[in-house]
Scaffold this motif. Sequence first.
Motif, PDB file in Angstrom:
ATOM      1  N   LYS A  10     -26.646-176.298 -71.749  1.00 32.67           N
ATOM      2  CA  LYS A  10     -27.142-175.144 -71.011  1.00 32.67           C
ATOM      3  C   LYS A  10     -28.397-175.554 -70.258  1.00 32.67           C
ATOM      4  CE  LYS A  10     -28.041-170.242 -71.493  1.00 32.67           C
ATOM      5  NZ  LYS A  10     -28.206-169.133 -72.433  1.00 32.67           N
ATOM      6  N   ARG A  11     -28.301-175.462 -68.945  1.00 30.58           N
ATOM      7  CA  ARG A  11     -29.445-175.874 -68.128  1.00 30.58           C
ATOM      8  C   ARG A  11     -30.260-174.662 -67.709  1.00 30.58           C
ATOM      9  NH1 ARG A  11     -28.641-180.983 -65.812  1.00 30.58           N
ATOM     10  NH2 ARG A  11     -30.896-180.830 -65.488  1.00 30.58           N
ATOM     11  N   TYR A  12     -31.557-174.885 -67.591  1.00 26.66           N
ATOM     12  CA  TYR A  12     -32.412-173.856 -67.014  1.00 26.66           C
ATOM     13  C   TYR A  12     -33.386-174.565 -66.084  1.00 26.66           C
ATOM     14  CZ  TYR A  12     -35.837-170.144 -66.433  1.00 26.66           C
ATOM     15  OH  TYR A  12     -36.689-169.222 -65.893  1.00 26.66           O
ATOM     16  N   LEU A  13     -33.191-174.355 -64.798  1.00 29.89           N
ATOM     17  CA  LEU A  13     -34.046-175.008 -63.816  1.00 29.89           C
ATOM     18  C   LEU A  13     -34.756-173.915 -63.031  1.00 29.89           C
ATOM     19  CD1 LEU A  13     -31.215-177.473 -63.053  1.00 29.89           C
ATOM     20  CD2 LEU A  13     -33.430-178.212 -63.899  1.00 29.89           C
ATOM     21  N   PRO A  14     -36.040-173.719 -63.334  1.00 29.23           N
ATOM     22  CA  PRO A  14     -36.743-172.546 -62.812  1.00 29.23           C
ATOM     23  C   PRO A  14     -36.810-172.477 -61.288  1.00 29.23           C
ATOM     24  CG  PRO A  14     -38.266-174.085 -63.871  1.00 29.23           C
ATOM     25  CD  PRO A  14     -36.889-174.557 -64.180  1.00 29.23           C
TER      26      PRO A  14
END
Lengths: 239, 577
Positions: A10-14
């Motif tokens: 699960k990626r989270y790239l702001p």
Amino acid sequence: MIKYYTFKIKRYLPNETPKTRWDEFRVKLNNMERVLDGLIKIKETMDGTLTFRKSCAHGVCGSCAMKINGKNRLACQTLVKDLPEIIEIEPLPSLPVIKDLVVDMTLFFQKNDKVLPYLINEEPPPQRERIQSPQDQHKILESITCIMCGSCTTSCPVFWSDKEYLGPSALLKAYRFLFDTRDKATEQRLKAITGQDGIWRCHSIFNCVEVCPKEIDITKHILKLKRLAIKKGFKGGQE
Amino acid sequence: MEINKHYFDTIIIGSGLAGCRAAIECIENGTVGVLSKLYPTRSHSTAAQGGIGAALGNEEEDSPEWHTYDTVKGSDFLGDQDAIEIMCYDAIPTIIELEHMGVPFSRTVEGKIAQRRFGGHTRDFGKAPVRRACYSADRTGHAVLFALYEQCQLRGVRFFQEFQVIDIVIENQAIQGVIAINIKDGSIHVFEAKIVIIASGGYGKIFKVTSNAYASTGECLSMLFRQGLPLEDMEFFQFHPTGLYGLGILITEGARGEGGILINGKGERFMERYAPTIKDLAPRDMVSRAILSEIREGRGIDGQDYVYLDLRHVDKKILHERLPEITTFCKIYMGIDPSEAPIPVVPTAHYAMGGIPTDIDGRVLRDVDGSFVQGLFAAGECACVSVHGANRLGCNSLLDTVVFGRRAGKAASSILKSSTKGKVKKERLALIIECLEMLKNNKGKETVASIRKELQQAMMDKCSVFRTEEELKLLVDEIKTLKERYKEIEITDKSKTFNTDLLEAIELGHMLTLAEVIASSALQRTESRGAHYREDYPKRDDENWMKHTLAFQTEKGITFKYKPVKITRFKPEERKY
């Protein structure tokens, strides 16, 4: 034995849109390698932007706690051979995500600060060490092995629904001092943990025990805290 | 770009044992900011297992004088004896103080701090092993680090966690401050200070197989070196004899202290041949060489490249109570229970004896003439006092961190009033930001990972336990090539948020600098002493080499100067155990 594993991360790239997505990587790993080795291989050879914390790589520093196939664990202590071929990885739940698998642990550490997490003993110390019997030292033996990885508190349903709750990790820290025969701040510390966000909120769900990478029976420690609180006149269920 | 400015009387780089211990002193007299790449309790001190040495005599007769002798002999007579004496005598009050601060030591039946045997620690000047290592099961580093960090919190030390230092600013031979990145958001922070104490730990990650954490990359040493300051005795790097085979994870010397023995492929307890008196508890340099000699001569297990550490005969209760952590490591990583099966082990890169040269109060030396950098201190593994000389004894590293962390903190506090506030010039800041942007936007065909891997492999192959001129020369050339290739690196992550890609690139640049210093220092020392073993010069050469190496960066490349060894009580003798 070398095998291919699929890492679903699960990626989270702001700074990207959409901020959240799931990425898949195929990684070749041998049966001695750990989830952390897989993540490092991905970062080194497939996607340099993949972000996670790491340091000691053998389960003593507590940096790399994350949710692996539905359970909070240390990536450096989880061997891939013990997992199915598809490995699903998410950041620790219920804390704000900074990037990918890195969560903001400020709140988690703040809980700790509330239980007076240091030995308090204002009596002038003796010339030599304070005497403590091995039996007394054993009372805190389990609690001192905590590495503050955050697996327990972020697995606790009470914490999920109420971020004010001190949570298992901070309560274990309180235990570590309350049951240390050298500590003299019993009243003060009990006061800090018996308010509406303290020990009485623990419903013995045992999630913390299940995920603790150091196999600490945290719920048992919280129960002992409750018993001590009652004994010292701090009643449960009251404001 | 917006710059965040801070002022603290004292800035400490590193939140391990040395940094936290120093902070506890400094906070008595002024404001203290501690910068750490990690959350403080994740510092690598936490991984120290077996013990911290002090002649408390809780389990049997002991004396700081014996401790001093053992440390001098363990250092292969390269340790400075004035400093060693201070450490071994200071050890007792320092450990007692740690206990008072709350360290949960294991206990004797009388309730005193428990002590166990450790390599090279003997009674009566080498007669037999002595119980000197104070321990908290096999989690001693963790126990001490937590207590010190907790005391720092209590006393109001300010921590900047996940801040990576990118420049240590020295102008006019005085410290001005440090520049750091807040990893979380990529913002740049300038910390001006009167005093800076470097307590940044070791740099084992330069080698392929190591017990060290990913964070142990040594950039602070390189930052000083690049500014023309010397690094001392960098050729001496300790390989711990018992790393888990294939992983390098440390199995404490305490395992042998509690009765564990090493056996080869023929089932022999081979240490009897190498160190007849104290056998498996010989110092680490000797045991590591012995293991690799056995392997080279075909006596590894099944002819392979490892030996066994056998704990099967050790009482299960002892394993459970005193060695629970390593028992768990064996189960998790090797799938074996050490009470039933022997542990496959091989030496693992563990500890840097060399580092930033300091005096006995942590003041950083500028040159062999004894001049200092005003306001700059160093303590712990990053520093070289030198108490470990050519080979450190087990349980003396934790001791070094707290004794000299404390001394550096006291010395720093004593000059605080007379020191002037540092000033980081705009030009200096602009330069470092420019370097950072260049690194971030560089185009090229090289990656951080591939260069790092090649560096670690080369250091392992050519600069570990056994060394030769031929290989070291090749290694120096190889590192120079890698340094050229580093100019061609391109990183993928361009973001400001938690950019570990960029941070690893910065670290690698410094690792290359340090590797060249290590290899060059090893090449010039044409003798064998302690952990530095030259197959082409197998003997110790006191006549020519009883001296400390100081490596400097100059326009001509790395050059060397030398500093005499301080010999007070114990005259150099042949080192037998």
